[in-house]
Design an enzyme around this catalytic site. Structure first.
Site, PDB file in Angstrom:
ATOM      1  N   SER A   1      -7.377   5.461   0.419  1.00 35.47           N
ATOM      2  CA  SER A   1      -7.746   4.191  -0.214  1.00 35.47           C
ATOM      3  C   SER A   1      -9.212   3.860   0.060  1.00 35.47           C
ATOM      4  CB  SER A   1      -6.881   3.050   0.329  1.00 35.47           C
ATOM      5  OG  SER A   1      -5.514   3.351   0.201  1.00 35.47           O
TER       6      SER A   1
ATOM      7  N   ASP B   1       0.813  -1.221   0.000  1.00 35.63           N
ATOM      8  CA  ASP B   1       0.000   0.000   0.000  1.00 35.63           C
ATOM      9  C   ASP B   1       0.844   1.267   0.000  1.00 35.63           C
ATOM     10  OD1 ASP B   1      -2.521   1.348   0.097  1.00 35.63           O
ATOM     11  OD2 ASP B   1      -2.239   1.727   2.226  1.00 35.63           O
TER      12      ASP B   1
ATOM     13  N   GLN C   1      -6.005  -1.573  -6.392  1.00 31.85           N
ATOM     14  CA  GLN C   1      -6.587  -0.666  -5.409  1.00 31.85           C
ATOM     15  C   GLN C   1      -7.300   0.474  -6.115  1.00 31.85           C
ATOM     16  OE1 GLN C   1      -4.540   2.520  -2.621  1.00 31.85           O
ATOM     17  NE2 GLN C   1      -4.322   0.509  -1.670  1.00 31.85           N
TER      18      GLN C   1
END
Length: 299
Positions: free
Chosen positions: A234, A213, A284
Site C-alpha cells: 500500500s 485494508d 487506496q
C-alpha cells in the site's frame, strides 16, 4: 459470543508512554513479513482518538505509508493536536520505527450535527452471510481436491493457519484454479472475530480501519490473474465514516478497481450495514509489480 475481540484486547490496545505518545505491538503479520497496513492505520486512529473528546467522532482519515514496517520491533505513535475547532478537530499522527517515520496520518473529528442534505448509493443485492462459506471453509474445500499442485497446497495451508482476527465470507469467490481475467470487483461480508459490543463509536471505526485494508488492493489484480505477484504494498489509504455501525456485526465490503498502470493500482471500497445503510467509504493506491511471464496451471 462473549469472547472479547482480540482486535480490542490486543491489536488496537496501545500502551501510553507519555501525553500523545503511544506504543503498539503486533498480532498478525502477513506472509510477506512486513507489517499489515490495516494494523498501522487502526493503531494510528486509536492514538488520534485519545487526543479528542468523547463527543467528537472521526469522519475521515488520510494516510501515507512511507517505509516498510518491521514486525520485529514495536511501533511508536506520536500525535500532534493540529487544530481543535468548535465543530471539527484535526489530529496528525506519525508512526515511528528505528527513529524514522514509517507512516503518516491526518484524522478529522466532528461533533454531531444534523442536516436535511442527505443521500447515498443503493447497497448491492447479495445473499446474506448465513448462506455463504467463510474463507477458511472455502480453503478447506479446495484442499480436498486431490489434483491441487503441492506448492499451491502448501500456500493454501499457510493461509489457513494464519491467525487473522477477521471473519470473511466472499460473495463470489474466484476460481483459484483458473488464470482467466475477471472484472476488477469483489464483494465479501466481513466482521471482527469476537465480541466488541456497544461502546464509543471511535472504537468500531478503529476496527473498521483494520478490516478495510485486508484483501483490498488484491481487487486490482483480478483482471491480471495470469501473472505472479513479485511485490505488492500500500502507498496510501483514505477513509470516510458516514453512519454508526458495529464492526463485530456482518458488513458487506464492496470493492472495485477503476484503474491500474505504471506499477500502481487504485481501489475503492464501500462498507454497508446489513440494513442497507452506507457506513464507510475507502480508497487506496498501492504498488503492484508482477513477473512478466504468465503463471502455470495450479493443477
Amino acid at each position: 459470543g462473549d469472547l472479547r475481540s482480540v482486535l480490542i484486547t490486543s491489536v488496537l490496545n496501545l500502551e501510553r508512554l507519555e501525553v500523545d505518545l503511544f506504543r503498539g505491538r503486533h498480532h498478525w503479520v502477513p506472509a510477506t513479513q512486513h507489517l499489515f497496513g490495516g494494523q498501522i492505520v487502526g493503531q494510528a486512529l486509536v492514538a488520534a482518538a485519545h487526543a479528542v473528546s468523547r463527543d467528537e467522532q472521526v469522519h475521515s482519515l488520510h494516510c501515507y505509508f512511507v517505509r516498510t514496517g518491521d514486525p520485529k520491533v514495536p511501533v511508536l505513535y506520536e500525535v500532534e493536536r493540529t487544530r481543535t475547532g468548535k465543530s471539527f478537530s484535526v489530529r496528525s499522527v506519525k508512526a515511528i520505527q528505528h527513529g524514522k517515520p514509517i507512516f503518516t496520518c491526518q484524522a478529522s473529528f466532528q461533533l454531531s450535527q444534523g442536516s436535511p442534505v442527505q443521500h447515498q448509493f443503493t447497497m448491492p443485492t447479495v445473499p446474506p452471510p448465513e448462506e455463504l462459506l467463510t474463507q477458511d471453509e472455502l480453503i478447506q474445500k479446495f484442499l480436498q481436491n486431490p489434483n491441487v499442485a503441492e506448492g499451491y497446497r502448501k500456500r493454501l495451508t499457510k493461509i489457513q493457519a494464519q491467525d487473522v482476527p477477521i471473519e470473511i465470507k466472499p460473495v463470489n469467490p474466484p476460481d483459484i484454479f483458473s488464470s482467466e481475467p475477471q472484472e476488477p470487483k469483489q464483494l465479501f461480508w466481513v466482521r471482527a472475530r469476537g465480541y466488541i459490543g456497544e461502546t464509543d463509536m471511535k472504537v468500531h471505526c478503529c476496527v473498521a480501519a483494520y478490516i478495510s485494508d485486508y484483501a483490498f488492493l488484491g481487487t486490482a489484480l483480478l483482471p491480471h490473474r495470469q501473472y505472479r505477484i513479485k511485490f505488492m504494498v500500500s502507498l496510501d489509504h483514505s477513509m470516510w465514516f458516514h453512519a454508526p455501525f458495529r464492526a463485530d456485526h456482518w458488513m458487506l465490503y464492496e470493492c472495485e478497481s477503476p484503474w491500474a498502470g505504471g506499477c500502481r493500482g487504485l481501489v475503492q471500497g464501500r462498507l454497508w450495514r446489513r440494513d442497507g445503510v452506507l457506513a464507510v467509504t475507502c480508497a487506496q493506491e498501492g504498488v503492484i509489480r508482477v513477473e512478466q511471464t504468465p503463471n502455470q496451471s495450479k493443477l
